[in-house]
Write a protein that holds these residues in place. Structure first.
Motif, PDB file in Angstrom:
ATOM      1  N   LEU A   3      14.788  -2.421   8.481  1.00  0.00           N
ATOM      2  CA  LEU A   3      14.194  -2.363   9.803  1.00  0.00           C
ATOM      3  C   LEU A   3      13.016  -3.381   9.876  1.00  0.00           C
ATOM      4  O   LEU A   3      12.864  -4.208  10.616  1.00  0.00           O
ATOM      5  CB  LEU A   3      13.810  -1.095  10.135  1.00  0.00           C
ATOM      6  N   THR A   7      12.436  -6.730  12.013  1.00  0.00           N
ATOM      7  CA  THR A   7      11.445  -6.938  12.856  1.00  0.00           C
ATOM      8  C   THR A   7      10.617  -8.326  12.512  1.00  0.00           C
ATOM      9  O   THR A   7      10.470  -8.974  13.589  1.00  0.00           O
ATOM     10  CB  THR A   7      10.341  -5.808  12.689  1.00  0.00           C
ATOM     11  N   PRO A 309       3.999   0.378  -0.803  1.00  0.00           N
ATOM     12  CA  PRO A 309       5.116   1.064  -0.094  1.00  0.00           C
ATOM     13  C   PRO A 309       4.824   1.954   1.063  1.00  0.00           C
ATOM     14  O   PRO A 309       5.483   2.263   2.172  1.00  0.00           O
ATOM     15  CB  PRO A 309       5.193   2.286  -1.075  1.00  0.00           C
ATOM     16  N   LYS A 310       3.451   1.718   1.628  1.00  0.00           N
ATOM     17  CA  LYS A 310       3.140   2.019   2.926  1.00  0.00           C
ATOM     18  C   LYS A 310       3.772   1.469   3.933  1.00  0.00           C
ATOM     19  O   LYS A 310       4.197   1.936   5.075  1.00  0.00           O
ATOM     20  CB  LYS A 310       1.428   2.109   3.155  1.00  0.00           C
ATOM     21  N   HIS A 313       7.774   1.934   4.055  1.00  0.00           N
ATOM     22  CA  HIS A 313       8.163   2.991   4.627  1.00  0.00           C
ATOM     23  C   HIS A 313       8.053   3.243   6.196  1.00  0.00           C
ATOM     24  O   HIS A 313       7.757   4.238   6.479  1.00  0.00           O
ATOM     25  CB  HIS A 313       7.842   4.279   3.884  1.00  0.00           C
ATOM     26  N   MET A 315       4.918   3.065   7.708  1.00  0.00           N
ATOM     27  CA  MET A 315       4.318   4.034   8.062  1.00  0.00           C
ATOM     28  C   MET A 315       2.909   3.210   8.452  1.00  0.00           C
ATOM     29  O   MET A 315       1.985   3.558   9.079  1.00  0.00           O
ATOM     30  CB  MET A 315       3.686   5.048   7.164  1.00  0.00           C
TER      31      MET A 315
ATOM     32  N   TYR B 175       6.209   8.547  -2.521  1.00  0.00           N
ATOM     33  CA  TYR B 175       4.854   7.727  -2.615  1.00  0.00           C
ATOM     34  C   TYR B 175       3.660   8.628  -2.098  1.00  0.00           C
ATOM     35  O   TYR B 175       3.932   9.510  -1.211  1.00  0.00           O
ATOM     36  CB  TYR B 175       4.785   6.609  -2.033  1.00  0.00           C
ATOM     37  N   HIS B 177       1.261   8.543   0.130  1.00  0.00           N
ATOM     38  CA  HIS B 177       1.032   8.688   1.416  1.00  0.00           C
ATOM     39  C   HIS B 177       2.227   9.391   1.901  1.00  0.00           C
ATOM     40  O   HIS B 177       1.744   9.861   3.220  1.00  0.00           O
ATOM     41  CB  HIS B 177       0.912   7.220   1.988  1.00  0.00           C
ATOM     42  N   GLN B 178       3.115   9.835   1.285  1.00  0.00           N
ATOM     43  CA  GLN B 178       4.216  10.688   2.167  1.00  0.00           C
ATOM     44  C   GLN B 178       3.808  11.955   1.984  1.00  0.00           C
ATOM     45  O   GLN B 178       4.823  12.902   2.548  1.00  0.00           O
ATOM     46  CB  GLN B 178       5.368  10.249   1.620  1.00  0.00           C
ATOM     47  N   LEU B 389      11.332  -4.099  21.492  1.00  0.00           N
ATOM     48  CA  LEU B 389      12.401  -3.991  20.086  1.00  0.00           C
ATOM     49  C   LEU B 389      12.420  -2.475  20.213  1.00  0.00           C
ATOM     50  O   LEU B 389      11.393  -1.739  19.920  1.00  0.00           O
ATOM     51  CB  LEU B 389      11.687  -4.699  18.886  1.00  0.00           C
ATOM     52  N   TRP B 391      13.284  -0.272  17.902  1.00  0.00           N
ATOM     53  CA  TRP B 391      12.758   0.526  16.908  1.00  0.00           C
ATOM     54  C   TRP B 391      11.372   0.411  16.516  1.00  0.00           C
ATOM     55  O   TRP B 391      10.981   1.071  15.652  1.00  0.00           O
ATOM     56  CB  TRP B 391      13.757  -0.190  15.335  1.00  0.00           C
ATOM     57  N   LEU B 392      10.787  -0.276  17.387  1.00  0.00           N
ATOM     58  CA  LEU B 392       9.348  -0.190  17.369  1.00  0.00           C
ATOM     59  C   LEU B 392       8.754   0.686  18.170  1.00  0.00           C
ATOM     60  O   LEU B 392       7.598   1.037  18.178  1.00  0.00           O
ATOM     61  CB  LEU B 392       8.772  -1.662  17.785  1.00  0.00           C
ATOM     62  N   ARG B 394       7.340   3.933  19.966  1.00  0.00           N
ATOM     63  CA  ARG B 394       7.055   5.223  19.187  1.00  0.00           C
ATOM     64  C   ARG B 394       6.606   6.359  20.169  1.00  0.00           C
ATOM     65  O   ARG B 394       5.899   5.869  21.077  1.00  0.00           O
ATOM     66  CB  ARG B 394       5.865   5.059  18.354  1.00  0.00           C
TER      67      ARG B 394
END
Lengths: 318, 709
Positions: A3, A7, A309-310, A313, A315, B175, B177-178, B389, B391-392, B394
């Protein structure tokens, strides 16, 4: 990650479209009339008009742009007015030489710049740090053409170890090819290494003070592992961006260095095209340079996401 | 009640024996006469002087003290992680009988993470953001036990399961942050347990966590220490938590051990004046707004060089001439407790002096006619994004959802909730620092948001804000006076002489010398800076102040001072506060009414005395029961704790915001319909599907409150 890549590609496409419009408009605004230039100084008005109609220069701008853009999409970058041959092969040749310069320079900068930065950060305040900082200052403060001239004088004119300029294709053998690259690359990297080393040093110092580095030490990991696995990986994020920009920069031509060393890369080609008012060549060159720049940035973004990784994923502020 | 703790050593002429040497034979870790100095631009600073204590196998020792006491320094010295500025100048650190200082650096490193493991304060910053947690947990196993990363994988999952993580395989591949804060701290604990250590160094392991999460982590740590027969050094500033988990405690003040002994002795019957003050300054549920908190006057002075007097003497109410002349020695008694105070025997039964007992006005805000602040159906959505877009796009996060309340003149409304509950967003929306997505905020009948947009300075003048981080809210390049001058100019004070006079008056009002106007923020202590922030807020002569965690970052003794100051200002100037905090004890001390918020909605609201008693909203009940306390004779037996699941993001859609963690969830109705607001008593409302009668059946979390009021 997919994704994210999509983008980024969408953004890239938008940037290129905008860029092509700008390039087209700017070259239109340049002084001089293409038709009269082709026809020559003493051509009659009829001849000029005929050429104008033939090239479609009497049509509205939007139609002209459309035709130009359609040509580019089909791989036709136009014909050079001055050299009287298709632009594409000329460009590709210059681009390939610039690419060689960029790749070699970037490899040197990455290894030495990051290495010096890490060394300075780890030995903060000690001899090694002060030496890296001192040399960096020199590299940043003194303009590159000065180093270029000094290097040419020492290694080219005085010692006669290396050719003072020009370019030899790899087909002529490795040694001539490499020997022509040494001086431009060294001049180029002097400044870039200084920047990368300073950047890496400061982000590395920040990261070395984080809790996770402290915790990595609390796990009893050897210092080498702490520095490489835990600190460097995170410290490299800003460095990656700058390296990518530098790569795009070299690819797009470093006019001063290419001129001093008579290196036939993108920079000299663009300079030539502008001096001769070769509009199709100017348009195509600028477009290729911007594309190269955008691709380098895309590579940086993807690499950034790979390391961080932020973002991977979704985020982060993608 | 003269000498509860007899000090045998006090009678002997030689005051040297310490409990450390008495238990040397069986100690797992023994710190002897440890002295650590820090090199700083202003000379050498003493971080630990002559610190001695011992931890036996299976013992959990609390190392307690305020910021600057040297507690973390001692912990880091044991781990050999002092950094370059810190230097051990004397003493021994004996681990299993071997002095760590005599080992090579490489040898100490091999012990670290293997035999001596650590858990740090802030789990989020202690985990590397770029590596999966599984890999980070495996590192010590690979390093010390010779596992390959592949071999370590099953052990990693085993460890994650042991620390109470339900899907260890999935979490190992995540990770940092998750994960939520509680999960991250579990991951760190799993990392520490990996190599089966003998000793855990826990440096404020729950300070960064929400109270309900903290309760679970403490429970987990206590269980692990017991089942693994682990010893631990538990560094903390929170006496309530130390009381929960530690067998023994060592109190540090100004780089010295001032008192050490069994937890129940030291915290229930403190002997050293500093420990007495520390215990007395803790805000308790049982003290309401009519009481003044006891506080310790003054601040810790930066120490350099050897002390020639008792370090606590400048702040000690019991100090006399001798205290200022003689350095104090730590003296032990037969029970193994020791105190660094020559007057210990005489003071054993003397309580910390109470603040002037002049009672504050009873908590009855004036007539309920026109409220000062009126919030109606406030809603705030963050991060909503529209894009071409798809998928952007939110939806955004709902931070505050349909919140309504009022604040009367002279009233203090507490807002309690954990991180992410929306409490700060409420505070900022009230001051129009954030534009609400929907709803209205009326200030004295006027639409605040609209007026602020139109540039109405007068409303801004009448409502002010005090933040948590006292240092970050002051410009480091401006003197205190310059920082306070700006609001005065905005408030229309034109004359420079007039302003200077007002600044002096404001500083005096908040208990600072007027000369502080010429100082820079870095020259002040945390408490002094917070006083400056309060003075600056008062500069515009406001009627309403939002205090956003205004005392949370302060040490207990300083916190008591600031709370007293805020209460005084309320009484003298008739100020109203919106008092945002995560600390229910602080709220119960200063607030008249309280809102308990969760996931952006109000679960319960009412007068503080009613919210602390049943009927409770299930969340309030869990929150109250999670509060770590100093239990003792005065508090009665400890009631059973309600432990919540680790926090998860509040589920979206309709239904109750708390349903994901609610221990008393009824079923589908909680998922589908927003809970009805039930009125339990005058002004006491609970939003829950469980009928009031059923909620009222629960026992009080604070049985001691029954005796009051």
């Amino acid at each position: 990650m997919l994704l994210y890549t999509l983008t980024r590609l969408a953004y890239l496409a938008m940037v290129l479209v905008v860029m092509s419009i700008l390039v087209f408009l700017v070259t239109q605004a340049m002084p001089g009339d293409v038709a009269s230039m082709i026809a020559g100084q003493f051509a009659s008005k009829e001849v000029i008009d005929a050429i104008t109609v033939k090239l479609g220069l009497d049509q509205p701008l939007i139609v002209q742009y459309g035709r130009w853009a359609a040509g580019i999409l089909q791989g036709d970058l136009g014909r050079s007015l001055v050299l009287e041959q298709p632009v594409a092969p000329i460009l590709m040749e210059a681009l390939s030489r610039s690419l060689v310069l960029a790749v070699v320079a970037l490899a040197v900068v990455t290894v030495i710049g990051i290495g010096a930065g890490v060394l300075a950060a780890v030995r903060r305040g000690r001899m090694a740090d002060q030496m890296v900082s001192g040399v960096s200052y020199l590299g940043i403060a003194v303009p590159d053409f000065f180093w270029a001239i000094v290097l040419v004088l020492i290694f080219g004119s005085y010692l006669k170890w290396l050719p003072t300029g020009g370019y030899a294709p790899l087909a002529d053998g490795f040694v001539p090819w490499a020997s022509h690259l040494v001086l431009p690359v060294v001049t180029l990297v002097l400044m870039l290494i200084a920047r990368i080393a300073r950047l890496t040093r400061s982000s590395m110092i920040d990261v070395l003070q984080t809790n996770y580095v402290k915790y990595a030490r609390a796990k009893g990991l050897p210092e080498k592992v702490v520095i490489v696995r835990h600190a460097l990986r995170n410290a490299l994020l800003p460095t990656i961006t700058v390296l990518a920009i530098d790569f795009g920069l070299i690819l797009g031509g470093v006019v001063v260095i290419e001129t001093v060393f008579s290196f036939p890369g993108m920079g000299r080609l663009l300079l030539f095209a502008i001096q001769r008012h070769d509009l199709p060549l100017i348009q195509a060159t600028i477009l290729i340079i911007s594309t190269a720049y955008c691709l380098a940035n895309l590579a940086a973004d993807l690499l950034y996401a790979f390391v961080n990784p932020k973002i991977r994923h979704g985020m982060g502020n993608a | 009640m003269t000498a509860l703790v007899p000090l045998s050593a006090a009678a002997s002429p030689d005051p040297t024996p310490t409990p450390a040497s008495a238990t040397a034979v069986s100690a797992l870790l023994e710190v002897r006469n440890l002295t650590i100095n820090y090199a700083s631009p202003r000379g050498t600073l003493r971080a630990a002087s002559d610190v001695s204590f011992a931890i036996r196998p299976g013992e959990v020792m609390g190392l307690v003290g305020e910021s600057g006491s040297g507690k973390s320094t001692v912990a880091m010295a044991i781990l050999d992680l002092l950094g370059e500025a810190g230097r051990i100048d004397g003493g021994e650190i004996l681990f299993e009988g071997t002095d760590l200082r005599r080992l090579s650096a490489a040898h100490r490193r091999r012990l670290r993470g293997d035999r001596i493991a650590a858990v740090f304060q802030d789990p989020f910053t202690s985990l590397n953001p770029a590596l999966t947690v599984g890999r980070q947990i495996a590192e010590p196993l690979v390093q010390h036990k010779g596992f390959t990363p592949r071999q370590a994988a099953p052990r990693v999952e085993e460890l994650l399961a042991e620390v109470g993580i339900r899907e260890p395989r999935r979490i190992a591949q995540s990770y940092p942050h998750q994960l939520s804060g509680g999960m991250q701290q579990r991951v760190l604990i799993a990392t520490a347990l990996g190599c089966d250590p003998k000793l855990l160094i826990l440096d404020e392991p729950t300070t960064a966590l929400d109270v309900t999460v903290e309760a679970r982590i403490i429970e987990l740590l206590a269980g692990l220490c017991e089942s693994h027969h682990l010893s631990a050094l538990f560094v903390s500033h929170n006496l309530g938590i130390v009381n929960r988990i530690c067998n023994s405690v060592c109190v540090l003040y100004g780089s010295e051990v001032v008192e050490t002994g069994r937890t129940r002795d030291v915290l229930a019957r403190p002997v050293h004046p500093y420990t007495k003050g520390l215990v007395a300054a803790l805000p308790r549920i049982t003290t309401d707004r009519r009481h003044r908190l006891s506080s310790i006057p003054g601040t810790v002075s930066k120490l350099s060089g050897a002390s020639e007097s008792c370090v606590f003497a400048p702040r000690c109410p019991f100090a006399e001439e001798t205290c200022r002349r003689l350095p104090q020695a730590l003296r032990g008694d037969a029970a193994g407790n020791s105190v660094r105070c020559w007057k210990a025997e005489a003071l054993a039964g003397t309580p910390w002096p109470e603040e002037s007992t002049a009672s504050r006005p009873q908590a009855a805000p004036p007539a309920r006619t026109a409220p000062l602040v009126q919030v109606e159906a406030l809603r705030k959505v963050f991060g909503e994004r529209r894009s071409i877009l798809p998928w952007l796009r939110r939806d955004g996060t709902v931070a505050v959802d349909d919140v309504s309340f009022t604040i009367q003149r002279g009233e203090v409304l507490g807002v309690v909730g954990e991180s992410g509950s929306g409490k700060s967003t409420i505070g900022r929306s009230l001051l129009a620092l954030i534009e609400p997505t929907a709803g209205t905020v009326l200030f004295d009948g006027a639409d605040f948001v609209k007026q602020a947009k139109e540039g109405d300075r007068d409303l801004r003048r009448r409502a002010q804000l005090v933040f948590q981080n006292s240092a970050a809210s002051l410009n480091p390049r401006k003197t205190v006076g310059a920082a306070m001058e700006r609001p005065l100019v905005l408030a229309g004070r034109q004359g420079e002489a007039e302003r200077r006079e007002m600044i002096a008056a404001l500083l005096t009002r908040v208990g600072l010398p007027a000369a502080y106007a010429d100082r820079y923020p870095h020259e002040l202590s945390g408490g002094e800076r917070q006083r400056v922030n309060i003075a600056r807020a008062l500069a515009t002569d406001p009627e309403f102040v939002v205090c956003d965690e205004a005392v949370s970052a302060l040490d207990v003794s300083v916190q008591a001072n600031i709370l007293n100051l805020l209460a005084d200002l309320r009484d003298e100037l008739g100020l109203s506060y919106l008092f945002i905090t995560h600390d229910i004890a602080v709220v119960s001390h200063i607030a008249d009414r309280v809102l308990v918020v969760y996931g952006g909605t109000i679960c319960e609201e009412g007068p503080i005395g009613r919210v602390l008693r049943p009927p409770y909203h299930p969340y309030t009940e869990a929150l109250l029961s999670a509060v770590p306390r100093l239990s003792g004779a005065e508090d009665g037996p400890e009631p059973e704790r309600i432990l919540l699941e680790d926090s998860t993001a509040p589920p979206g859609g309709g239904g109750c915001a708390f349903r994901g963690r609610c221990p008393r969830k009824l079923g589908a109705i909680c998922d589908e319909r927003a809970p009805p607001v039930q009125t339990a008593a005058d002004g006491h409302r609970i939003a829950c599907h469980i009928p009031l009668a059923e909620l009222a059946e629960r026992a009080s979390v604070f049985p001691e409150l029954a005796a009051l009021h």
